[in-house]
Design a protein around this motif. Structure first.
Motif, mmCIF file in Angstrom:
data_model
loop_
_atom_site.group_PDB
_atom_site.id
_atom_site.type_symbol
_atom_site.label_atom_id
_atom_site.label_comp_id
_atom_site.label_asym_id
_atom_site.label_seq_id
_atom_site.Cartn_x
_atom_site.Cartn_y
_atom_site.Cartn_z
ATOM 1 N N GLU A 1 0.813 -1.214 0.000
ATOM 2 C CA GLU A 1 0.000 0.000 0.000
ATOM 3 C C GLU A 1 0.849 1.267 0.000
ATOM 4 O O GLU A 1 0.388 2.331 -0.420
ATOM 5 C CB GLU A 1 -0.944 0.004 1.206
ATOM 6 N N ASN A 2 2.079 1.150 0.472
ATOM 7 C CA ASN A 2 2.956 2.322 0.581
ATOM 8 C C ASN A 2 3.833 2.548 -0.636
ATOM 9 O O ASN A 2 4.563 3.541 -0.698
ATOM 10 C CB ASN A 2 3.846 2.182 1.817
ATOM 11 N N ASN A 3 3.801 1.613 -1.602
ATOM 12 C CA ASN A 3 4.599 1.741 -2.825
ATOM 13 C C ASN A 3 6.098 1.769 -2.519
ATOM 14 O O ASN A 3 6.843 2.631 -2.980
ATOM 15 C CB ASN A 3 4.199 3.010 -3.595
ATOM 16 N N GLY A 4 6.529 0.776 -1.720
ATOM 17 C CA GLY A 4 7.939 0.700 -1.372
ATOM 18 C C GLY A 4 8.393 -0.716 -1.072
ATOM 19 O O GLY A 4 7.595 -1.660 -1.020
ATOM 20 N N VAL A 5 9.700 -0.851 -0.889
ATOM 21 C CA VAL A 5 10.330 -2.113 -0.486
ATOM 22 C C VAL A 5 11.328 -1.795 0.620
ATOM 23 O O VAL A 5 12.098 -0.824 0.512
ATOM 24 C CB VAL A 5 11.048 -2.797 -1.673
ATOM 25 N N ALA A 6 11.322 -2.591 1.681
ATOM 26 C CA ALA A 6 12.271 -2.420 2.780
ATOM 27 C C ALA A 6 13.370 -3.470 2.684
ATOM 28 O O ALA A 6 13.121 -4.602 2.259
ATOM 29 C CB ALA A 6 11.559 -2.534 4.124
ATOM 30 N N GLN B 1 16.967 0.050 5.150
ATOM 31 C CA GLN B 1 16.545 1.066 4.189
ATOM 32 C C GLN B 1 15.101 0.849 3.790
ATOM 33 O O GLN B 1 14.568 -0.268 3.874
ATOM 34 C CB GLN B 1 17.401 1.002 2.917
ATOM 35 N N ILE B 2 14.472 1.926 3.352
ATOM 36 C CA ILE B 2 13.205 1.844 2.629
ATOM 37 C C ILE B 2 13.450 2.402 1.237
ATOM 38 O O ILE B 2 13.944 3.519 1.075
ATOM 39 C CB ILE B 2 12.085 2.642 3.322
ATOM 40 N N TYR C 1 19.478 -8.804 -7.225
ATOM 41 C CA TYR C 1 18.309 -8.154 -7.804
ATOM 42 C C TYR C 1 17.066 -8.689 -7.110
ATOM 43 O O TYR C 1 17.025 -9.854 -6.693
ATOM 44 C CB TYR C 1 18.203 -8.442 -9.309
ATOM 45 N N PHE C 2 16.044 -7.844 -6.993
ATOM 46 C CA PHE C 2 14.749 -8.372 -6.564
ATOM 47 C C PHE C 2 13.712 -8.069 -7.637
ATOM 48 O O PHE C 2 13.809 -7.077 -8.365
ATOM 49 C CB PHE C 2 14.329 -7.855 -5.185
ATOM 50 N N LEU D 1 20.827 -3.593 -4.109
ATOM 51 C CA LEU D 1 21.684 -2.756 -3.271
ATOM 52 C C LEU D 1 21.182 -1.317 -3.207
ATOM 53 O O LEU D 1 21.241 -0.674 -2.162
ATOM 54 C CB LEU D 1 23.115 -2.766 -3.802
ATOM 55 N N THR D 2 20.681 -0.811 -4.336
ATOM 56 C CA THR D 2 20.313 0.600 -4.427
ATOM 57 C C THR D 2 18.819 0.848 -4.536
ATOM 58 O O THR D 2 18.357 1.980 -4.336
ATOM 59 C CB THR D 2 20.980 1.237 -5.651
#
Length: 508
Positions: A244-249, A260-261, A311-312, A391-392
């Protein structure tokens, strides 16, 4: 077609994404000449109706499949997979005594771990229940965060991890923190539960990069909703989707800390390469560019490594929030959606059903100047899979509109979903077959999965599209080294019709 002998090894499981088929015992490498572009259905089993076949995990030691069944009773169905062409339902584990509803399962070396949300109140802490796969005896019950939606073992089996979504109740009177629980198996199943409160001071920067915090309370830690986890091959790093937050931790498993987020930004649907169909009422299927952005909002996640770079991969499904106290979605043709007359001078035409009117957009984004109308339009999901640098967090590849277009070419595209999320990529799983990195992508609304060669992360190649049951929810890859037939298998669990289907590639 890949004209080459393939060595199948390594185990990777996808449950709406991909976990690894973990086993602490060394398994001899099995050399099989298989072609990953030739998977065919070899067996099927119907275990119930809607909700009967959600997520599956395979146990090599007993050659059994463990499938979440929430159709009528809360249980785990156990399927004999010793002959994949004739799967047999043999018994079930009754979960009623554990006062929880199963969301996900994972296996490692003769143990089955089940993620259970609280049955009485899903805003309360959930639990993980561990069983023996041989006799289904209870091993341990462990308390984790609220609403554990997905569970996985680390590659080495030392950790069990859960993505605890922490959804609010309908009135937002209760809104637990979203969290990730790390269970240390070798230390007696001790648990560390991490929330995201320490990142709240980064909110402004995260938002500028497409991260979304928007709810009735705007409480950062409570607003985060972890969805899915993938663990690196060395068991040192985990990546977690915050859908829902449009991110990956990114999590360091050595220190058990969130490092990191990664905000995932937006997809530009005004580019020809991203052209999509956004109306279910235009009596046609037509892919066109639109003045529209899309949040990636991934559900499942998997990972792989090429040339020592991690890579993810994400399945960019998208998701809205719809509660009595808070709703962030409306159709463009809704009277409350007012388009800026300068940016959208043809607003009346855009609001028709044959144009953009039927599209669902996020109503908490897009008013860039704060004057009450929409200066830009933001949709849910990216209708694609994406590959990101582990990584980034930088985007390496996006499949653009290929999933929808190929589903259409194969006669599997559901135009009734054009206004929402298209073919709806839900699951991803990357596994090594020989010297190739092979990706499986599950499409919930196309009732299919696709196969890609992602050995070059910047230029994946489509290999195959395969029909499944209704609404595939879980994809499970069983490598030849652990398969009952010593051939690679893909197991698809479909929650729409309660079927479990088994697919196998041809020999090359």
């Amino acid at each position: 077609m890949i004209k080459k002998s393939l060595t199948v090894f390594a185990a990777i499981l996808l449950i709406v994404s991909c976990q690894n088929d973990k086993d602490s015992n060394e398994t001899p490498e099995v050399v099989v000449n298989e072609n990953p572009s030739t998977f065919k259905e070899i067996g099927t089993l119907t275990i119930g109706g809607t909700g009967a076949a959600e997520i599956s995990a395979y146990d090599e030691t007993s050659q059994k499949l463990f499938t979440v069944n929430n159709s009528s009773a809360n249980k785990i169905d156990i399927i004999d997979l010793s002959d994949p062409s004739k799967p047999v339902l043999i018994t079930s584990i009754d979960l009623v005594p554990y006062n929880g509803a199963a969301n996900s399962v994972a296996t490692f070396n003769g143990k089955l771990a089940v993620a259970l949300e609280s049955k009485s109140n899903k805003q309360e802490p959930g639990k993980v229940v561990v069983f023996e796969t041989s006799n289904y005896a209870l091993v341990k019950e462990i308390t984790v965060g609220a609403l554990p939606d997905m569970i996985t073992y680390s590659q080495d089996g030392k950790f069990i991890m859960t993505a605890n979504e922490g959804e609010p109740n309908d009135t937002y009177a209760l809104d637990p923190d979203g969290s990730v629980s790390i269970i240390d198996v070798v230390s007696g199943y001790t648990v560390t539960t991490l929330n995201f409160a320490s990142f709240s001071n980064q909110l402004d920067d995260l938002k500028t990069k497409g991260f979304k915090i928007a709810s009735l309370t705007n409480n950062f830690a409570a607003d985060i909703e972890p969805e899915y986890i993938t663990v690196s091959a060395d068991s040192k790093t985990a990546w977690v989707t915050l859908q829902e937050n449009n991110g990956v931790a990114k999590i360091d498993l050595t220190t058990k800390k969130i490092m990191q987020i990664f905000p995932l930004g937006f997809k530009d649907y005004n580019l020809a390469e991203n052209a999509i169909d956004i109306s279910d009422k235009d009596a046609t299927i037509a892919f066109n560019p639109w003045k529209l952005k899309g949040m990636f909002q991934p559900d499942a996640i998997s990972n792989f490594e090429v040339n020592k770079i991690p890579y993810f991969v994400t399945a960019n499904e998208g998701d809205a929030r719809e509660y009595s106290a808070f709703v962030d979605v409306k159709r463009i043709n809704n009277a409350a959606v007012v388009l800026d007359p300068i940016i959208f001078p043809n607003a009346a035409a855009l609001k028709t059903d044959a144009s953009m009117g039927r599209l669902n957009i996020n109503t908490k984004m897009g008013d860039t100047d704060g004057d009450g109308d929409f200066d830009e339009l933001v949709g849910f999901g990216a209708r694609s899979f994406s590959i990101w640098n582990g990584l980034t967090g930088q985007l390496v590849f996006d499949s653009k509109n290929e999933l929808d277009k190929k589903a259409f070419e194969f006669g599997l595209y559901d135009d009734a979903r054009s206004d929402d999320k298209g073919a709806e990529p839900e699951a991803v799983c990357v596994t090594k077959m020989g010297d190739k990195q092979i990706l499986f992508v599950g499409l919930e609304r196309a009732d299919a999965f696709m196969v890609y060669d992602v050995s070059n992360p910047m230029a994946p190649k489509h290999l195959q599209t395969i029909k499944t049951g209704d609404a595939p929810e879980g994809l499970l890859f069983i490598p030849a080294s652990k398969s009952p037939t010593k051939r690679s298998l893909v197991v698809v669990s479909s929650e729409g019709d309660g079927t479990v289907k088994i697919f196998q590639p041809d020999l090359d």
